[in-house]
Design an enzyme around this catalytic site. Sequence first.
Site, mmCIF file in Angstrom:
data_model
loop_
_atom_site.group_PDB
_atom_site.id
_atom_site.type_symbol
_atom_site.label_atom_id
_atom_site.label_comp_id
_atom_site.label_asym_id
_atom_site.label_seq_id
_atom_site.Cartn_x
_atom_site.Cartn_y
_atom_site.Cartn_z
ATOM 1 N N LYS A 39 5.063 -6.562 8.818
ATOM 2 C CA LYS A 39 4.664 -5.071 7.566
ATOM 3 C C LYS A 39 6.360 -3.736 8.213
ATOM 4 O O LYS A 39 6.388 -3.510 8.749
ATOM 5 C CB LYS A 39 4.089 -4.246 8.979
ATOM 6 C CG LYS A 39 2.988 -3.653 8.017
ATOM 7 C CD LYS A 39 1.089 -3.165 8.484
ATOM 8 C CE LYS A 39 0.509 -2.647 7.888
ATOM 9 N NZ LYS A 39 -0.458 -2.597 9.139
ATOM 10 N N ALA B 206 0.813 -1.472 0.194
ATOM 11 C CA ALA B 206 -0.201 0.161 -0.305
ATOM 12 C C ALA B 206 0.855 1.566 -0.092
ATOM 13 O O ALA B 206 2.316 1.440 0.059
ATOM 14 C CB ALA B 206 -1.227 -0.200 1.374
ATOM 15 N N SER B 207 0.374 2.276 0.071
ATOM 16 C CA SER B 207 0.642 3.642 0.293
ATOM 17 C C SER B 207 1.532 4.025 1.044
ATOM 18 O O SER B 207 2.414 4.977 1.137
ATOM 19 C CB SER B 207 0.155 4.700 -0.126
ATOM 20 O OG SER B 207 -0.672 4.638 0.945
ATOM 21 N N GLY C 170 3.514 1.210 3.327
ATOM 22 C CA GLY C 170 4.337 -0.338 3.511
ATOM 23 C C GLY C 170 3.929 -1.339 2.580
ATOM 24 O O GLY C 170 2.937 -1.359 1.979
ATOM 25 N N GLN C 171 4.185 -2.333 3.288
ATOM 26 C CA GLN C 171 4.211 -3.448 2.132
ATOM 27 C C GLN C 171 4.499 -4.711 3.730
ATOM 28 O O GLN C 171 4.820 -4.310 4.403
ATOM 29 C CB GLN C 171 5.127 -3.847 1.018
ATOM 30 C CG GLN C 171 6.082 -3.806 1.770
ATOM 31 C CD GLN C 171 7.757 -3.989 -0.550
ATOM 32 O OE1 GLN C 171 7.094 -3.229 -0.942
ATOM 33 N NE2 GLN C 171 8.063 -5.033 0.284
ATOM 34 N N VAL C 172 3.734 -5.978 3.047
ATOM 35 C CA VAL C 172 3.686 -7.331 3.698
ATOM 36 C C VAL C 172 4.552 -8.237 3.289
ATOM 37 O O VAL C 172 4.255 -8.295 1.926
ATOM 38 C CB VAL C 172 2.516 -7.765 4.307
ATOM 39 C CG1 VAL C 172 2.246 -8.668 5.164
ATOM 40 C CG2 VAL C 172 1.703 -6.187 4.719
ATOM 41 N N ASP D 197 -12.410 -0.984 9.048
ATOM 42 C CA ASP D 197 -12.785 -1.733 8.069
ATOM 43 C C ASP D 197 -12.837 -2.290 7.801
ATOM 44 O O ASP D 197 -11.193 -3.586 7.541
ATOM 45 C CB ASP D 197 -10.590 -0.480 7.457
ATOM 46 C CG ASP D 197 -10.806 -0.755 6.413
ATOM 47 O OD1 ASP D 197 -11.992 -0.719 4.980
ATOM 48 O OD2 ASP D 197 -10.004 -0.830 5.495
#
Length: 563
Positions: free
Chosen positions: A155, A136-137, A139-141, A290
Amino acid sequence: MFKNTISNLTRIRQVAEVLIRYGFEDVVTSTALRRLVPKSRRKSWQEGEHTVFETTRWQRIRMIIEELGPTFIKLAQALSNRADLLPQPLIDEFEKLQSNVPPFPAVQARQIIEQELGHPLEEVFLEFEEETLGSASIGQVHKARLLTGEVVVVKVQRPGVQEKVRTDLSLLHELVRLTAPFLRKQGLSNPQDIVDAFERSMTKELDYNSEARSMEQFRKLYESYDTFYIPKPYRELSTSKMLVIEYVSGCKITDKAQLLEWGLSPEKVAETGMDIYLTQIFEFGSFHADPHPGNVLVRPDGTLVLIDFGMVGHLPKQQKYAFAGVFIGMARQDARSMALNFRRLALTAEIPDMRAFEADLAQLIDDFATLEVKEMSMSDLADALQGVIYRYKLQVPGAVFLILRALVILEGIGKVLHPRFNTFEFVRPYGARIVAEQYSPENILSEAQYTGAQLLALLQTLPTDLRQIMRKISRGDLRVRVELSGYQLLLRKADQLVSRSILAAISVAMILFAGLSLLGHYPAGQMRYFRGLPLVTWYSLGIAAFLLLILFILGTKNERRRE
């Protein structure tokens, strides 16, 4: 402020040019942004691309947000939950925004992890998969395995994302400062407050420790539940820029085929999910904000798992009662009860005509009262409620819109799994439970104690306050301060007019004096002459010319402002 303005000048100019390119020339020409765009690069409405001007204004706003980048997209996504601030057509466009971006190289992710942990990766993880599970904008996993054998997800924040967000937030503050009068004319009364709230939200999202704390809070609340599970965060391995969480396998809640293959009832899964979520709202007051299908997993044994706690909402007890009261009033077809609970729910509710407000709510009730249960839609009701909130400019807590949005998402999930799923059937018993809780002896006693404490505090300070007021009255020191708003521009214009009138009058006086000086008879040797004219005449003409030059410069400056 000056330093920030200089550092953001290039970026602000780019923003202004993007606004012009998409047909929002009025936003630039009506604000201080016009000074940042050279005349050679300004474009008129007719010079734009035809495809842009065939779209609606709301669509063009979305195009601008997409071009300005991730921080602006995040702001628009946050505003898409605020129907009290924006019209529904703009919210519909903002809901289309996607902030998914390609992952950054795994080499950089490894470097960030090692820098945060202060150890080589191999000293912490037995395995580390370079392919991402998602990005995503912010971070990343990545999936990994600890030396102890536990499978986890890591993460990791994007390199330099904090600096980029800080720069963009500074830019947003500067843009609001430059365009605030224009935004207020468009009905956005508190643009600076919106940016401040967004800044707090982004600052919290950039700190992964905050997400870990939320996960621990939910784990404690639901530790006795067999049908609901929250992954464990590894706080000792987590920092503000990286978060290590227990890996949990399962399928998306909307994967009906997989649920049937495991022998699970999709209808039961949908009912369990809704019950868990309503428990979060109406019992604990803290909820996952969410719950889209990608964040709700189902294990083979039917246990529901919530992931990604970056967005969590909170609803205090009194707001919870008022929110439930709105739905209860609607169920009872009592518009006055709905109106009163709306006023209790709103942070500030200056409704000029309560009768008109109640009439609108009565119309809303009539629209939904005639529907069959199977025809009722949470999405339609949420839109109707948000429309009323927007029309009457009620400042409702942001958590309310997060709840409405989440209920709409959950209704969509439920209809995929359950052919007879109806959100209202689940909300109704919780409404009755809330009424019983609100009027329970324990809550009444708690409210009485709170009211008594407030009254006691008032009685303690009242004699002192009255004594001070009486002393000021007796000494003649009591003063009443009245502030008139809306006259600043008029007073400024009047001040400018008076100043210029004085300059013009002095200029005319000096010119007249210069003419009269030519008629004077001066004794020989007492007056110097230059080119046949007395020096006093030259001095008078010089002062008059200087004052006229000042008037000319001021007039030219105002003309540029009008342009």
